[in-house]
Write a protein that holds these residues in place. Structure first.
Motif, short mmCIF file in Angstrom:
data_model
loop_
_atom_site.label_atom_id
_atom_site.label_comp_id
_atom_site.label_asym_id
_atom_site.label_seq_id
_atom_site.Cartn_x
_atom_site.Cartn_y
_atom_site.Cartn_z
N ASN A 35 0.83 -1.21 0.00
CA ASN A 35 0.00 0.00 0.00
C ASN A 35 0.86 1.26 0.00
O ASN A 35 0.62 2.20 -0.76
N ALA A 36 1.88 1.29 0.85
CA ALA A 36 2.73 2.48 0.97
C ALA A 36 3.53 2.74 -0.30
O ALA A 36 3.63 3.88 -0.77
N VAL A 37 4.12 1.70 -0.87
CA VAL A 37 4.89 1.87 -2.11
C VAL A 37 3.98 2.39 -3.22
O VAL A 37 4.35 3.30 -3.97
N GLY A 84 7.92 9.94 2.04
CA GLY A 84 6.94 9.98 3.12
C GLY A 84 5.84 10.99 2.87
O GLY A 84 4.67 10.75 3.16
N THR A 85 6.22 12.14 2.30
CA THR A 85 5.23 13.15 1.93
C THR A 85 4.27 12.58 0.89
O THR A 85 3.04 12.74 0.99
N ALA A 86 4.83 11.92 -0.12
CA ALA A 86 4.00 11.34 -1.18
C ALA A 86 3.02 10.30 -0.64
O ALA A 86 1.86 10.23 -1.06
N HIS A 102 -1.01 6.75 11.10
CA HIS A 102 -0.85 6.22 9.75
C HIS A 102 0.60 5.74 9.64
O HIS A 102 1.49 6.51 9.27
N PRO A 103 0.88 4.47 9.95
CA PRO A 103 2.27 4.05 10.12
C PRO A 103 3.07 3.87 8.83
O PRO A 103 4.30 4.02 8.85
N GLY A 104 2.41 3.57 7.73
CA GLY A 104 3.16 3.35 6.49
C GLY A 104 4.01 4.53 6.07
O GLY A 104 5.21 4.37 5.79
N PRO A 105 3.47 5.74 5.99
CA PRO A 105 4.25 6.88 5.49
C PRO A 105 5.50 7.26 6.28
O PRO A 105 6.49 7.64 5.67
N PRO A 106 5.53 7.18 7.62
CA PRO A 106 6.80 7.46 8.29
C PRO A 106 7.76 6.26 8.30
O PRO A 106 8.99 6.44 8.28
N GLY A 202 1.21 16.33 5.04
CA GLY A 202 2.01 15.31 4.39
C GLY A 202 3.48 15.38 4.76
O GLY A 202 4.20 14.38 4.75
N PHE A 203 3.94 16.60 5.10
CA PHE A 203 5.32 16.80 5.51
C PHE A 203 5.64 16.07 6.82
O PHE A 203 6.78 15.63 7.03
#
Length: 449
Positions: A35-37, A84-86, A102-106, A202-203
């Motif tokens: 999902n994150a990729v 991570g922003t994306a 939301h653990p995926g992005p960091p 997002g940052f």
């Protein structure tokens, strides 16, 4: 006596092994990765991503780490900021339902950069992902809901600590060095929910991922830090929350897996509004083309607190408007990124219907539920109650729907071949010798034609 939280978490991180994890945790980790990729690829042309990339590229960072969905490369501590922003800027990511982290992005960008830099195996990269997610979610468990209620964005705060944990495991740090990395993550933990509806939100995970990799690199080189950066009297938990439950952070560690409760979002907006979209999508089929004169959405208090923007000016603001969520559910039958674009937020049909949506706080409506009532131009009344939203624990996203989501994100950027490559290489990462094949697929490197 305060529990030795930091040392316990550090020991867990340093000794986490992919092959020792239960099937449920491994399956959740692979869904989180895929999902994150896909999110990173799908948002690789978003203005927030393009802006961040341009600034960092102009600073002259060494071109050593992949930027998903693009041929660009940045430094090992700067590529995670962009990725991570994306992964978070579209609010289409994943959510730990208890803490709304939301653990995926960091975590995932930190793993991709650190594991590639360290030439780690795929299994070690996946262990790092699990370790980072577990740390972030357990720290979140220990300070919620008070920490969130103060206005902190846990994806940025707990995400900093989790990203430091993930990078530490990817670099193979021992427990003492890992604890120092956790301290460096904790001292930088930040993110305000005032940023909701802007690029700054997002940052938060992008900065967490970047700082997490930097923290692990510094710790690897002998940096020092406090012994109790999380549980100490002036540590993260006691400074950032009026209440901290340290048993929540360590009880069952390595036996009860928080990552299993990480839900994949079906809609690109605040998860508290997903039941409202489900209800609107369900009633759309009953409208038969009739105009809606009035739409009343009855929701729990938290929805209006998070999603209360009545007249969003752009796509980012529309993600935090329950009125917009109901509107696009009725008009489009979906809540994917196109439904939360600048164009859709200001489209005449959307604006006209959105002004007819009334949000009512109803204490009898349970958290995660919604009740929608429509009055049509012909005088019909249609109602739909949703008790459990799509992606809730009771109605988890199916593998088929996740694959459709991934396709919708990846294919427009990398084509069918790229989609298939990402799907296959994410699935095979635990058996891979390293990350090269996955990153090649995720950046479009080596595509035919």
């Amino acid at each position: 006596m305060t529990q030795a939280v930091s040392a316990t978490l550090a020991e867990f991180v340093a000794t986490c092994r992919w092959e020792a994890l239960p099937d449920s945790a491994r399956a959740a980790a692979q869904r989180t990765l895929l999902n994150a990729v896909a999110l990173g690829i799908g948002a690789s042309r978003h203005p927030a991503v393009v802006t961040a990339l341009g600034v960092l590229r102009d600073l002259g960072t060494p071109p050593e780490s992949a930027v998903l969905g693009r041929s660009d490369r940045l430094g090992v501590t700067t590529a995670p900021l962009v990725n991570g922003t994306a992964m978070h800027v579209q609010d289409y990511d994943d959510t730990h339902l208890r803490t709304v982290v939301h653990p995926g992005p960091p975590i995932v960008p930190a793993v991709l950069a650190a594991a590639a830099h360290a030439e780690a195996t795929g299994a070690d990269a996946m262990a790092a992902l699990v370790a980072g997610v577990e740390v972030a979610l357990r720290v979140g468990n220990g300070v919620c809901p008070e920490h969130f209620d103060l206005g902190w964005h846990l994806t940025g705060t707990a995400g900093h600590i989790g990203a430091a944990a993930a990078a530490s495991r990817a670099f193979g740090l021992d427990p003492d060095s890992t604890r120092v990395a956790l301290a460096l993550g904790a001292t930088q933990a930040a993110g305000l929910t005032a940023a909701n509806g802007s690029m700054t939100k997002g940052f938060h995970p992008g900065k967490a991922a970047a700082d997490g990799v930097e923290a692990a690199l510094l710790a690897q080189q002998g940096y020092t830090g406090p012994a109790e950066p999380i549980e100490g009297r002036r540590g993260f938990a006691n400074v950032a929350s009026p209440r901290a439950d340290f048993t929540e952070m360590v009880t069952g560690l390595g036996q009860v897996w928080e990552i299993v409760g990480n839900a994949i979002k079906p809609y690109a907006c605040g998860i508290v509004s997903h039941a409202a979209i489900d209800a609107a999508v369900a009633l759309r089929g009953e409208l038969g083309g009739e105009d809606v004169e009035k739409a009343e959405i009855r929701i729990p208090k938290v929805v209006l607190e998070v999603m209360g923007i009545e007249d969003p000016a752009d796509g980012l603001q529309s993600k935090f408007s329950v009125a917009h969520c109901v509107t696009i559910g009725l008009l489009d039958g979906d809540g994917a990124p196109p439904q939360f674009s600048d164009e859709r937020a200001q489209a005449p049909d959307v604006v006209n219907l959105r002004r007819r949506v009334i949000a009512v706080v109803d204490d009898s409506v349970a958290k995660g539920a919604a009740h929608l009532r429509l009055e049509t131009a012909r005088g019909r009344v249609l109602e739909r109650e949703v008790r459990h939203a799509t992606a809730s624990a009771e109605r988890p996203m199916t593998e088929e729907r996740l694959e459709r989501k991934v396709r919708g994100l990846v294919e427009p950027v990398l084509g069918e071949e790229g989609f298939q490559g990402v799907l296959a290489r994410c699935a095979r990462l635990p058996e891979a010798a390293g990350l090269a094949d996955l990153l090649a697929a995720a950046t479009g490197e080596g595509r035919s034609g």
